[in-house]
Design a protein around this motif. Sequence first.
Motif, PDB file in Angstrom:
ATOM      1  N   PRO A  10      50.677  19.801 132.119  1.00 32.21           N
ATOM      2  CA  PRO A  10      49.453  19.163 132.605  1.00 32.21           C
ATOM      3  C   PRO A  10      48.357  19.048 131.548  1.00 32.21           C
ATOM      4  CG  PRO A  10      50.200  20.846 134.143  1.00 32.21           C
ATOM      5  CD  PRO A  10      51.054  20.948 132.924  1.00 32.21           C
ATOM      6  N   ALA A  11      48.406  19.897 130.522  1.00 33.55           N
ATOM      7  CA  ALA A  11      47.382  19.877 129.474  1.00 33.55           C
ATOM      8  C   ALA A  11      47.679  18.858 128.376  1.00 33.55           C
ATOM      9  CB  ALA A  11      47.246  21.270 128.861  1.00 33.55           C
ATOM     10  N   VAL A  12      48.848  18.233 128.428  1.00 32.50           N
ATOM     11  CA  VAL A  12      49.230  17.265 127.394  1.00 32.50           C
ATOM     12  C   VAL A  12      49.491  15.914 128.056  1.00 32.50           C
ATOM     13  CG1 VAL A  12      50.893  16.706 125.573  1.00 32.50           C
ATOM     14  CG2 VAL A  12      50.238  19.095 125.965  1.00 32.50           C
ATOM     15  N   MET A  13      48.717  14.930 127.676  1.00 34.64           N
ATOM     16  CA  MET A  13      48.863  13.555 128.170  1.00 34.64           C
ATOM     17  C   MET A  13      48.883  13.480 129.698  1.00 34.64           C
ATOM     18  SD  MET A  13      48.776  11.862 125.390  1.00 34.64           S
ATOM     19  CE  MET A  13      49.249  10.197 125.801  1.00 34.64           C
ATOM     20  N   GLY A  14      48.068  14.301 130.320  1.00 35.14           N
ATOM     21  CA  GLY A  14      47.939  14.270 131.770  1.00 35.14           C
ATOM     22  C   GLY A  14      49.195  14.658 132.523  1.00 35.14           C
ATOM     23  N   GLY A  15      50.078  15.389 131.876  1.00 33.13           N
ATOM     24  CA  GLY A  15      51.294  15.839 132.543  1.00 33.13           C
ATOM     25  C   GLY A  15      52.440  14.850 132.508  1.00 33.13           C
ATOM     26  N   LYS A  16      52.256  13.737 131.804  1.00 32.54           N
ATOM     27  CA  LYS A  16      53.352  12.768 131.684  1.00 32.54           C
ATOM     28  C   LYS A  16      54.476  13.394 130.857  1.00 32.54           C
ATOM     29  CE  LYS A  16      50.503   8.631 131.902  1.00 32.54           C
ATOM     30  NZ  LYS A  16      50.072   7.432 131.181  1.00 32.54           N
ATOM     31  N   PRO A  17      55.712  12.954 131.078  1.00 34.49           N
ATOM     32  CA  PRO A  17      56.817  13.460 130.269  1.00 34.49           C
ATOM     33  C   PRO A  17      56.600  13.094 128.801  1.00 34.49           C
ATOM     34  CG  PRO A  17      57.640  12.194 132.140  1.00 34.49           C
ATOM     35  CD  PRO A  17      56.160  12.016 132.102  1.00 34.49           C
ATOM     36  N   CYS A  18      56.658  14.093 127.936  1.00 36.64           N
ATOM     37  CA  CYS A  18      56.423  13.907 126.506  1.00 36.64           C
ATOM     38  C   CYS A  18      57.608  14.409 125.702  1.00 36.64           C
ATOM     39  CB  CYS A  18      55.171  14.670 126.063  1.00 36.64           C
ATOM     40  SG  CYS A  18      53.642  13.988 126.719  1.00 36.64           S
ATOM     41  N   ILE A  19      57.632  13.999 124.456  1.00 38.08           N
ATOM     42  CA  ILE A  19      58.658  14.452 123.527  1.00 38.08           C
ATOM     43  C   ILE A  19      58.207  15.765 122.902  1.00 38.08           C
ATOM     44  CG2 ILE A  19      60.005  13.847 121.480  1.00 38.08           C
ATOM     45  CD1 ILE A  19      60.403  11.846 123.758  1.00 38.08           C
TER      46      ILE A  19
END
Length: 75
Positions: A10-19
Amino acid sequence: MDIDRITLDPAVMGGKPCIRGLRVTVGTVLGLMAEGVSRERILSAYPYLEPEDLDAALAYAAWRLEEREEDLTAA
């Protein structure tokens, strides 16, 4: 299926799936691929990504699509 390179925080890119916890979303990678941008060009534009990250993004997207059923409509 090995999708451990995909993170949800949740703290990175609004919780979107990231690499790998980076600020590069799976959606960004998939969008570039859908536009026909080559893997080499993507890796050049994002030098901190690895070829396995692109594979993981595709695998994650395929897995997510299999998890729910959606009606497809003709345009």
